[in-house]
Design a protein around this motif. Structure first.
Motif, PDB file in Angstrom:
ATOM      1  N   PRO A  18       0.809  -1.229   0.000  1.00 19.90           N
ATOM      2  CA  PRO A  18       0.000   0.000   0.000  1.00 19.90           C
ATOM      3  C   PRO A  18       0.837   1.271   0.000  1.00 19.90           C
ATOM      4  O   PRO A  18       1.982   1.266   0.461  1.00 19.90           O
ATOM      5  CB  PRO A  18      -0.723  -0.103   1.346  1.00 19.90           C
ATOM      6  N   ASN A 203      -8.560  -4.342  -0.626  1.00 14.51           N
ATOM      7  CA  ASN A 203      -7.827  -3.714   0.483  1.00 14.51           C
ATOM      8  C   ASN A 203      -8.781  -3.404   1.635  1.00 14.51           C
ATOM      9  O   ASN A 203      -9.928  -3.055   1.415  1.00 14.51           O
ATOM     10  CB  ASN A 203      -7.164  -2.422  -0.046  1.00 14.51           C
ATOM     11  N   ARG A 228      -2.616  -0.915   7.168  1.00 18.55           N
ATOM     12  CA  ARG A 228      -1.921  -0.672   8.440  1.00 18.55           C
ATOM     13  C   ARG A 228      -1.145  -1.896   8.897  1.00 18.55           C
ATOM     14  O   ARG A 228      -0.190  -1.776   9.663  1.00 18.55           O
ATOM     15  CB  ARG A 228      -2.949  -0.249   9.502  1.00 18.55           C
TER      16      ARG A 228
HETATM   17  C1  FMN Z   1      -1.108   6.329   8.121  1.00 17.07           C
HETATM   18  C2  FMN Z   1      -1.830   6.009   6.838  1.00 17.07           C
HETATM   19  C3  FMN Z   1      -1.435   6.613   5.669  1.00 17.07           C
HETATM   20  C4  FMN Z   1      -2.094   6.331   4.469  1.00 17.07           C
HETATM   21  N1  FMN Z   1      -1.670   6.916   3.322  1.00 17.07           N
HETATM   22  C5  FMN Z   1      -2.277   6.618   2.146  1.00 17.07           C
HETATM   23  C6  FMN Z   1      -1.812   7.174   0.922  1.00 17.07           C
HETATM   24  O1  FMN Z   1      -0.821   7.915   0.861  1.00 17.07           O
HETATM   25  N2  FMN Z   1      -2.502   6.858  -0.208  1.00 17.07           N
HETATM   26  C7  FMN Z   1      -3.594   6.016  -0.190  1.00 17.07           C
HETATM   27  O2  FMN Z   1      -4.184   5.757  -1.237  1.00 17.07           O
HETATM   28  N3  FMN Z   1      -4.015   5.454   0.948  1.00 17.07           N
HETATM   29  C8  FMN Z   1      -3.386   5.727   2.103  1.00 17.07           C
HETATM   30  N4  FMN Z   1      -3.804   5.128   3.254  1.00 17.07           N
HETATM   31  C9  FMN Z   1      -4.852   4.100   3.195  1.00 17.07           C
HETATM   32  C10 FMN Z   1      -4.228   2.695   3.142  1.00 17.07           C
HETATM   33  O3  FMN Z   1      -3.442   2.536   1.986  1.00 17.07           O
HETATM   34  C11 FMN Z   1      -5.320   1.609   3.172  1.00 17.07           C
HETATM   35  O4  FMN Z   1      -6.178   1.807   2.086  1.00 17.07           O
HETATM   36  C12 FMN Z   1      -6.139   1.666   4.459  1.00 17.07           C
HETATM   37  O5  FMN Z   1      -5.302   1.754   5.581  1.00 17.07           O
HETATM   38  C13 FMN Z   1      -7.074   0.462   4.583  1.00 17.07           C
HETATM   39  O6  FMN Z   1      -6.386  -0.730   4.804  1.00 17.07           O
HETATM   40  P1  FMN Z   1      -6.289  -1.365   6.313  1.00 17.07           P
HETATM   41  O7  FMN Z   1      -7.697  -1.453   6.847  1.00 17.07           O
HETATM   42  O8  FMN Z   1      -5.664  -2.711   6.089  1.00 17.07           O
HETATM   43  O9  FMN Z   1      -5.434  -0.440   7.101  1.00 17.07           O
HETATM   44  C14 FMN Z   1      -3.184   5.427   4.456  1.00 17.07           C
HETATM   45  C15 FMN Z   1      -3.575   4.816   5.648  1.00 17.07           C
HETATM   46  C16 FMN Z   1      -2.914   5.091   6.826  1.00 17.07           C
HETATM   47  C17 FMN Z   1      -3.344   4.402   8.094  1.00 17.07           C
END
Ligand code: FMN
Length: 332
Positions: A18, A203, A228
């Motif tokens: 990610p 995702n 995350r």
């Molecule tokens: C600290 C943080 C920074 C993130 N930065 C981005 C980013 O730069 N671009 C993006 O498309 N998603 C970003 N996301 C979203 C993640 O890529 C992902 O879609 C989201 O955390 C859901 O997945 P999870 O439930 O497994 O955490 C970010 C999420 C977090 C927690």
């Protein structure tokens, strides 16, 4: 990289990493590259800032050495800036470009970027068309289910993005009104994977190899993307790859975690200097040891760290006792 090769590897390996703003910076990407993922992507980089060669934004675009294919995620709302930035990153050597259509951060959304593009479908398609016209590398988008529960338009919008030139789409299985608080909706991701002709990357809420496997089974997605779950846990890469290829995975020992965390610190110091490295470690270090006993103490102590030399001291206080990792705040 040709789109056909991108899709072949995506379907074979079933794993994309990610973009994580503030985390998947160059130092962490160097660490990640050692774990041999098929693809690594930058955190989001603002298109206008790239065109203007903003120093801090250009820092985001340093490619980590390794065998992986490297992507960059662009965020922006103006097709011209997006296409010019795309050309710049292609010339820098990036292998694919992802367009952010899911970020809910206020400073992003209020500029018509990120999740706002899901509300403005015509603009979203114009951006994809402009970027695909400007470059030869594959172009993907990362979306949510929709801007809000009342407007879950990911399937309809995705079809238009495919017509505009996107070769694969990542769907974060939550809508946009809450950052990450909502449960992941597998049903809509399944619908997208069924209806669309291009690969879907699922995702949301993937923390283990078996989460990844279940996500693929439940949604029919071609690949998964942890979020995350990657922070402080690069081992999720071999864990997911081995679960998918039905080979065995050995979790890291405490010693190994300390070693990689220490290496992460050194890379941060080299890249940002000592002050910023320590600030970054405050949020990163506890993630490496998130299942340890007395994690609260570790978090409090790392907040007090002001010098680089404080960090190895904290690592020394982590011990294995009967298979459990314990943080002993009194250990000198
Ligand atoms: C600290 C943080 C920074 C993130 N930065 C981005 C980013 O730069 N671009 C993006 O498309 N998603 C970003 N996301 C979203 C993640 O890529 C992902 O879609 C989201 O955390 C859901 O997945 P999870 O439930 O497994 O955490 C970010 C999420 C977090 C927690």
């Amino acid at each position: 990289m040709k789109s056909s090769l991108f899709i072949k590897i995506l379907r074979e390996k079933k794993l994309l990493l990610p973009p994580l703003s503030g985390y998947t910076d160059y130092p962490f990407r160097v660490i990640l590259a050692d774990f041999k993922p098929p693809f690594i992507i930058t955190e989001m980089a603002n298109a206008r800032a790239i065109v203007q060669r903003n120093r801090r934004t250009m820092q985001i675009l340093k490619i980590a050495e390794g065998k992986q294919y490297n992507g960059v995620q662009l965020v922006g709302s103006i097709p011209e800036y997006m296409s010019r930035a795309a050309k710049i990153v292609e010339d820098l050597g990036f292998d694919y470009i992802d367009i952010n259509m899911g970020c809910t951060a206020r400073k992003v959304a209020c500029r018509g970027e990120g999740i706002s593009l899901m509300k403005h479908e015509v603009r979203a398609c114009e951006i994809v068309a402009a970027v695909t016209d400007a470059v030869d590398v594959p172009v993907t988008c990362k979306l949510r289910l929709g801007p809000s529960k009342q407007s879950m338009n990911v399937v309809a919008l995705s079809e238009k993005l495919v017509d505009s030139g996107a070769v694969a789409l990542t769907i974060h299985g939550r809508s946009g009104e809450k950052k990450f608080g909502l449960p992941v909706d597998l049903r809509i991701m399944h619908e997208a994977a069924t209806v669309l002709t291009i690969p879907i990357i699922a995702n949301g809420g993937i923390y283990t190899g078996s989460d990844a496997q279940q996500m693929i089974q439940a949604t029919g997605a071609a690949a998964v993307m942890p979020g995350r779950g990657l922070i402080g846990n690069p081992w999720i890469i071999p864990e997911i790859l081995s679960t998918i290829s039905k080979t065995s995975f050995t979790p890291p020992t405490l010693q190994k975690k300390k070693e990689i965390c220490r290496k992460h610190l050194d890379l941060l110091v080299d890249f940002y200097g000592e002050r910023k490295a320590v600030l970054k470690m405050r949020s990163i270090l506890p993630q490496y040891f998130s299942s340890c006993f007395f994690l609260k103490d570790l978090k409090l102590d790392v907040q007090q760290a002001s010098n680089v030399s404080d960090i190895p001291m904290l690592l020394e206080r982590l011990d294995d006792t009967k298979g459990y990792t314990i943080y002993d705040k009194n250990k000198k």
